[in-house]
Write an enzyme that holds these catalytic residues in place. Structure first.
Site, short mmCIF file in Angstrom:
data_model
loop_
_atom_site.label_atom_id
_atom_site.label_comp_id
_atom_site.label_asym_id
_atom_site.label_seq_id
_atom_site.Cartn_x
_atom_site.Cartn_y
_atom_site.Cartn_z
N HIS A 45 -56.47 -44.74 6.94
CA HIS A 45 -56.34 -46.01 6.24
C HIS A 45 -57.26 -46.06 5.02
O HIS A 45 -56.87 -46.51 3.96
CB HIS A 45 -56.67 -47.18 7.20
N LYS A 110 -54.46 -51.66 19.95
CA LYS A 110 -54.92 -52.40 21.12
C LYS A 110 -55.99 -53.37 20.68
O LYS A 110 -56.66 -53.17 19.67
CB LYS A 110 -55.47 -51.45 22.20
#
Lengths: 204, 284
Positions: A45, A110
């Protein structure tokens, strides 16, 4: 149509997703993800945002796509992939709105997301879903193919194109700003056992 | 004075290697039992479904093809070296790291360590260095406990220097606040390791050592055991449940370790272990 309603109430999705597809996914839905998802986590990212800042092309076009926050274990000979469960999504919060602006529609990880991401999901009509945290062995069985497409030097953090078949996830943040964790936990809190600042007043 | 016993560094390498290779696939028996107990006690239907999946994940991993979790962890090594041992044939730290290197490579475990924290963050490629805690103890044996500690739950640990006037109630609130804030990110249900006392650095190691106990084994001091039982009940009263989807089983156990401290201080540390609790011990 990229959202299929199954007889048991679950929904099967496949990228590319449209705004209309995303609007059919609501907090608490159990979703089976099939088709292509892009594996990218922290270091990937960071590099993608750096490329965007520099006006350079990025490894995949996010429009309509799904990103899975995962760094798998190395595959054994004869296996497609190693263990491949989700990593904590909130570490990507800093980078996520930028990718949503480019049309990314689905996020899988998550744990919870911060207010900025939840707001960006509403603004750009996108959805965040959680896979079974720590269920890396089970997740591996739902992955049919993997190909490293960028940043190979990052090892487990390289960007991968994964082909998945019915990877089970549940919708945590939908495009209307709801949060499944808040809804799910409140009915189980036992105020009578807790100091005042932890009481929610939700259970009779 | 006891006889000096020679131990070859290669034996230490072998023990560490074997432990790394085993624990990432085969969850320890006490953890298997703890998850089964939670499954029996869980009242929420979705919580029971999640626990069933975790049991299947344990069984699948135990077949030896896929590690239990893709985060095969920081390799934390607790090594107690008997003072009558003489390690020969190599350096202790190198021996441990070589065990990690070869174990992670040959068992197809993930390399999750970067060489520096804020500059290049380049992956070392072999999960070294290990995070080693060494004690010199009486005797002529070496006891090695390896823990594969997941980063997601490690990130949710907290540390505070409370005031003595905050007392036991302050400690309980701090533990509950930490578990509440960790929520889904720490992959519940897990184990809560609590250190109380010591100083700034000792209290964190106490919390980590607390995780190394057999799951649910009470502390030998009845006052500490009573605190563990109370914290266990209160953590579960938070209702977070398996994967934070709501339920009665948020933690599998709370382990507390304490030690002496300064008249001005009440240090407390909470180290959270996820349901992927992977540890094992060898004695040489």
């Amino acid at each position: 149509m990229s959202v299929e309603l199954l007889p048991d109430g679950r929904k099967r999705i496949r990228a590319p997703l449209s705004d209309e597809d995303v609007r059919q996914l609501r907090v608490g839905d159990v979703v089976l993800v099939s088709g292509i998802v892009y594996a990218a986590r922290d270091a990937a990212h960071k590099r993608i945002i750096e490329l965007l800042d520099a006006g350079e092309p990025i490894p995949f076009d996010p429009a309509g796509q799904i990103v899975y926050y995962v760094g798998p274990t190395p595959e054994r000979p004869g296996h497609v992939i190693g263990s491949a469960g989700p990593t904590t999504a909130s570490r990507m919060d800093r980078y996520t709105p930028r990718l949503l602006e480019l049309g990314l529609k689905g996020l899988i990880g998550k744990g919870g997301r911060g207010p900025t991401v939840r707001e960006a999901l509403k603004r750009h009509t996108a959805v965040y879903m959680a896979a079974l945290g720590g269920g890396g062995a089970l997740a591996a069985l739902q992955i049919r193919g993997q190909r490293v497409i960028a940043f190979e030097d990052l090892g487990p953090e390289a960007v991968r194109e994964l082909e998945v078949e019915d990877l089970p996830v549940w919708v945590v943040n939908d495009c209307e700003g709801r949060d499944f964790y808040e809804q799910a936990v409140a009915p189980w809190r036992r105020d009578e056992l807790l100091p005042e600042e932890f009481r929610l007043g939700t259970r009779p | 004075m006891g006889q000096v016993r020679e131990v070859d560094a290669a034996e230490i390498t072998r023990a560490v290697r074997e432990l790394c290779m085993e624990i990432n696939y085969k969850v320890p028996e006490d953890m298997v039992a703890a998850i089964k107990r939670a499954r029996e006690k869980e009242e929420s239907p979705i919580g029971r479904q999640i626990l069933d999946l975790l049991i299947r994940n344990q069984e699948l991993a135990a077949e030896g093809e896929y590690p239990y979790c893709q985060d095969t962890g920081y390799t934390v090594v607790f090594i107690d070296v008997g003072q009558d041992v003489h390690i020969v044939g190599g350096d202790l730290t190198d021996a441990i790291n070589e065990g990690v290197r070869s174990g992670y490579r040959d068992a197809y475990l993930r390399a999750s360590i970067v060489a520096d924290p804020v500059f290049e963050r380049r992956n070392t490629g072999d999960n070294t260095p290990a995070f080693i805690h060494t004690r010199i103890v009486p005797g002529d044996q070496i006891r090695i406990q390896v823990d594969a500690k997941g980063g997601g739950s490690e990130n949710k640990g907290r540390h505070a220097m409370l005031k003595p006037s905050d007392g036991l109630e302050g400690v309980k609130r701090f533990v509950l606040r930490t578990v509440e804030e960790a929520g889904p990110d720490a992959c519940p249900p897990g184990i809560i390791g609590v250190g109380i006392g010591g100083n700034f650095e000792y209290v964190a190691i106490l919390a980590k050592r607390a995780l190394m106990r057999k799951v649910g084994q009470p502390h030998p001091d009845p006052r500490v055991a009573e605190l563990e039982a109370e914290l266990f009940e209160k953590c579960n009263a938070l209702g977070i449940g398996p994967q934070s989807l709501g339920g009665t089983q948020t933690v599998l156990a709370v382990h507390v370790e304490t030690m002496a401290t300064h008249i001005a201080s009440l240090p407390v540390a909470v180290n959270i272990e996820c349901h992927a609790h992977r540890t094992g011990t060898r004695v040489i």
